[in-house]
Design an enzyme around this catalytic site. Structure first.
Site, PDB file in Angstrom:
ATOM      1  N   ARG A 136       0.794  -1.231   0.000  1.00 49.26           N
ATOM      2  CA  ARG A 136       0.000   0.000   0.000  1.00 49.26           C
ATOM      3  C   ARG A 136       0.830   1.287   0.000  1.00 49.26           C
ATOM      4  O   ARG A 136       1.822   1.412   0.713  1.00 49.26           O
ATOM      5  CB  ARG A 136      -0.947  -0.006   1.200  1.00 49.26           C
ATOM      6  CG  ARG A 136      -0.318  -0.317   2.544  1.00 49.26           C
ATOM      7  CD  ARG A 136      -1.411  -0.624   3.563  1.00 49.26           C
ATOM      8  NE  ARG A 136      -0.845  -0.938   4.868  1.00 49.26           N
ATOM      9  CZ  ARG A 136      -1.139  -0.307   5.983  1.00 49.26           C
ATOM     10  NH1 ARG A 136      -1.989   0.686   5.969  1.00 49.26           N
ATOM     11  NH2 ARG A 136      -0.587  -0.667   7.119  1.00 49.26           N
TER      12      ARG A 136
ATOM     13  N   ARG B 104       1.752  -4.132   3.553  1.00 55.04           N
ATOM     14  CA  ARG B 104       2.778  -3.303   4.201  1.00 55.04           C
ATOM     15  C   ARG B 104       3.143  -2.170   3.256  1.00 55.04           C
ATOM     16  O   ARG B 104       3.041  -2.298   2.042  1.00 55.04           O
ATOM     17  CB  ARG B 104       4.019  -4.150   4.526  1.00 55.04           C
ATOM     18  CG  ARG B 104       5.215  -3.326   4.990  1.00 55.04           C
ATOM     19  CD  ARG B 104       6.404  -4.180   5.349  1.00 55.04           C
ATOM     20  NE  ARG B 104       7.612  -3.384   5.412  1.00 55.04           N
ATOM     21  CZ  ARG B 104       8.805  -3.838   5.787  1.00 55.04           C
ATOM     22  NH1 ARG B 104       8.943  -5.103   6.138  1.00 55.04           N
ATOM     23  NH2 ARG B 104       9.860  -3.048   5.801  1.00 55.04           N
ATOM     24  N   HIS B 105       3.581  -1.046   3.826  1.00 56.06           N
ATOM     25  CA  HIS B 105       4.152   0.038   3.023  1.00 56.06           C
ATOM     26  C   HIS B 105       5.554  -0.397   2.597  1.00 56.06           C
ATOM     27  O   HIS B 105       6.511  -0.302   3.371  1.00 56.06           O
ATOM     28  CB  HIS B 105       4.249   1.331   3.834  1.00 56.06           C
ATOM     29  CG  HIS B 105       2.928   1.926   4.188  1.00 56.06           C
ATOM     30  ND1 HIS B 105       2.102   2.531   3.264  1.00 56.06           N
ATOM     31  CD2 HIS B 105       2.280   2.011   5.365  1.00 56.06           C
ATOM     32  CE1 HIS B 105       1.009   2.961   3.856  1.00 56.06           C
ATOM     33  NE2 HIS B 105       1.096   2.656   5.130  1.00 56.06           N
ATOM     34  N   VAL B 106       5.694  -0.886   1.385  1.00 53.31           N
ATOM     35  CA  VAL B 106       7.003  -1.341   0.907  1.00 53.31           C
ATOM     36  C   VAL B 106       7.012  -1.257  -0.614  1.00 53.31           C
ATOM     37  O   VAL B 106       5.995  -1.502  -1.278  1.00 53.31           O
ATOM     38  CB  VAL B 106       7.284  -2.791   1.376  1.00 53.31           C
ATOM     39  CG1 VAL B 106       6.292  -3.792   0.780  1.00 53.31           C
ATOM     40  CG2 VAL B 106       8.719  -3.202   1.070  1.00 53.31           C
TER      41      VAL B 106
ATOM     42  N   GLU C 248       1.846   6.573   9.619  1.00 50.17           N
ATOM     43  CA  GLU C 248       1.319   5.222   9.638  1.00 50.17           C
ATOM     44  C   GLU C 248       1.810   4.417  10.842  1.00 50.17           C
ATOM     45  O   GLU C 248       1.461   3.265  11.004  1.00 50.17           O
ATOM     46  CB  GLU C 248       1.757   4.486   8.358  1.00 50.17           C
ATOM     47  CG  GLU C 248       1.366   5.196   7.074  1.00 50.17           C
ATOM     48  CD  GLU C 248      -0.129   5.226   6.850  1.00 50.17           C
ATOM     49  OE1 GLU C 248      -0.848   4.509   7.554  1.00 50.17           O
ATOM     50  OE2 GLU C 248      -0.574   5.972   5.963  1.00 50.17           O
TER      51      GLU C 248
END
EC number: 2.8.2.-
Length: 416
Positions: free
Chosen positions: A109, A167-169, A393
């Site tokens: 995301r 996950r933010h990745v 976040e």
């Protein structure tokens, strides 16, 4: 004594009374006879060897492509299901058919693109449908070393299937490290709007409470917290200039160092990954249509998502995540942002066009007018981007735990 009939090529004719019914066996003599009868099929053994060698190279190349990060099998099946014209025309909905079921889905995301809303929906859906929602307690590390990539891919790949990892990745190439490439999904939004949402959220939070957010960012000086957005843009503060503004594309380009440099290389690689590895990249401005398509493509994960999203109680919780105290920059400042985010907008318009074509394929009408002609923007000097400040976040897990207490949901996701 009766003489043996001579074959035109020399020697006795093996079939003096003509070829038997059913044709001659595939021997050398019969092969020559057929070639002589059909001159246009005449070819040499060298030509035959060349054709076979070409076929072998093609097969090996195809195998190498699959092993080196080609599209996941599910995406190939889906493209066959939709037809070869998926992104070329909109000739009506596809025939009724059961789609294959991917057991590995990754939602890497993008920050401030509705991800909190979607994660809350996924929490509810995982309880309802029984899939494994795998989350991460790391929220501010999008770029990984080679060893970190290997470790994360290993952890994800060994999760109980079916799973959905979020996950933010930045994009991870699983096949590079010998893993099965999962199906990716994501959502993006207008780059300037995403930037403004992030700018004011870092300073004032959302409707959950401004005071709580200030406690979470104690290192931010007061003059920085109340810095006028126009001054930040027009005076070229670091937060409002490149490389901080090059944010969305790296999530799709990947972990290569050049993915962090604003330019054509990162843009084209991001487009390629969207085509080959992402099942769907939606537009936040049309979230309901995004959810409809996710439900159509991934029913085992998203069945009933729209009814949950439209539920008044869920809407009430979702409204708490709206950023407060947002102001609109001046037209001059917006135009400067537009110029600095030239590559981000090229990518956004590309994704938006593909999304609208896919909607039309399924009979969903877009009520959004065509974007205006894009001006020739000033191209900024490519600079390596800094690590995005994702402290907005960092309290995701705590926020979701609070929602569980209010809604009575159990916490079933596993950290990764």
């Amino acid at each position: 004594m009766k003489k043996k009939q001579q074959h035109p090529g020399g020697g006795a004719d093996p079939w003096p009374h003509g070829a038997p019914l059913g044709g001659a066996p595939a021997g050398l003599g019969s092969w020559k006879r057929r070639v002589s009868l059909l001159p246009f099929l005449r070819f040499s053994l060298r030509d035959y060897g060349f054709c076979m060698a070409t076929l072998l190279v093609f097969c090996l190349g195809s195998l190498f492509y699959q092993l080196s990060g080609g599209p996941p099998r599910f995406l190939l099946d889906l493209r066959q299901y939709l037809g070869n014209s998926t992104y070329l025309d909109d000739h009506g909905p596809p025939p009724s058919k059961v789609l294959p079921f991917p057991s590995q889905v990754v939602y890497n995301r993008v920050g401030k693109c509705g991800s909190r809303t979607v994660v809350l929906l996924l929490r509810i859906l995982s309880e309802k449908h029984g899939f494994n929602l795998v989350t991460s307690d790391i929220h501010n590390k999008t770029r990984l070393t080679k060893n970190e990539q290997m470790e994360l891919i290993k952890n994800i790949s060994t999760a109980e299937q079916p799973y959905l990892f979020t996950r933010h990745v930045h994009f991870l190439n699983f096949s590079r490290f010998g893993g099965d490439q999962p199906v990716y999904i994501n959502i993006i939004r207008d780059p300037v709007n995403r930037f403004l949402s992030n700018y004011f959220f870092r300073r004032f939070g959302d409707w959950r409470g401004e005071q709580n957010h200030m406690i979470r960012t104690p290192s931010m000086r007061q003059e920085e917290r109340y810095l006028d957005i126009n001054e930040c843009i027009l005076e070229n503060y670091p937060e409002c200039s490149n490389p901080r503004l090059f944010y969305i594309i790296p999530y799709f380009c990947g972990q290569h160092p050049r993915c962090r440099e604003p330019g054509e290389w990162a843009l084209e690689r991001a487009k390629l990954n969207v085509n080959e590895n992402f099942l769907l990249v939606g537009i936040l401005e049309e979230l309901e249509d995004v959810l409809l398509l996710l439900e159509r493509f991934l029913p085992h994960y998203f069945k009933g998502v729209l009814s949950i999203y439209k539920d008044p109680e869920h809407r009430k919780l979702g409204n708490m995540t709206v950023t407060v105290k947002k102001t609109v920059p001046s037209p001059e400042a917006v135009q400067i942002l537009y110029q600095r985010m030239r590559y981000e907008y090229e990518f956004y318009h590309y994704v938006k066009e593909q999304f609208h074509l896919l909607k039309r394929k399924f009979g969903l009408k877009s009520h959004v007018s065509k974007p205006p002609l894009r001006p020739q923007f000033f191209i900024p000097t490519p600079l390596e981007t800094e690590e995005p400040i994702d402290d907005e976040e960092q309290d995701d897990e705590k926020w979701l735990e609070d929602i569980y207490k209010r809604t009575g949901l159990a916490h079933s996701s596993k950290p990764c």
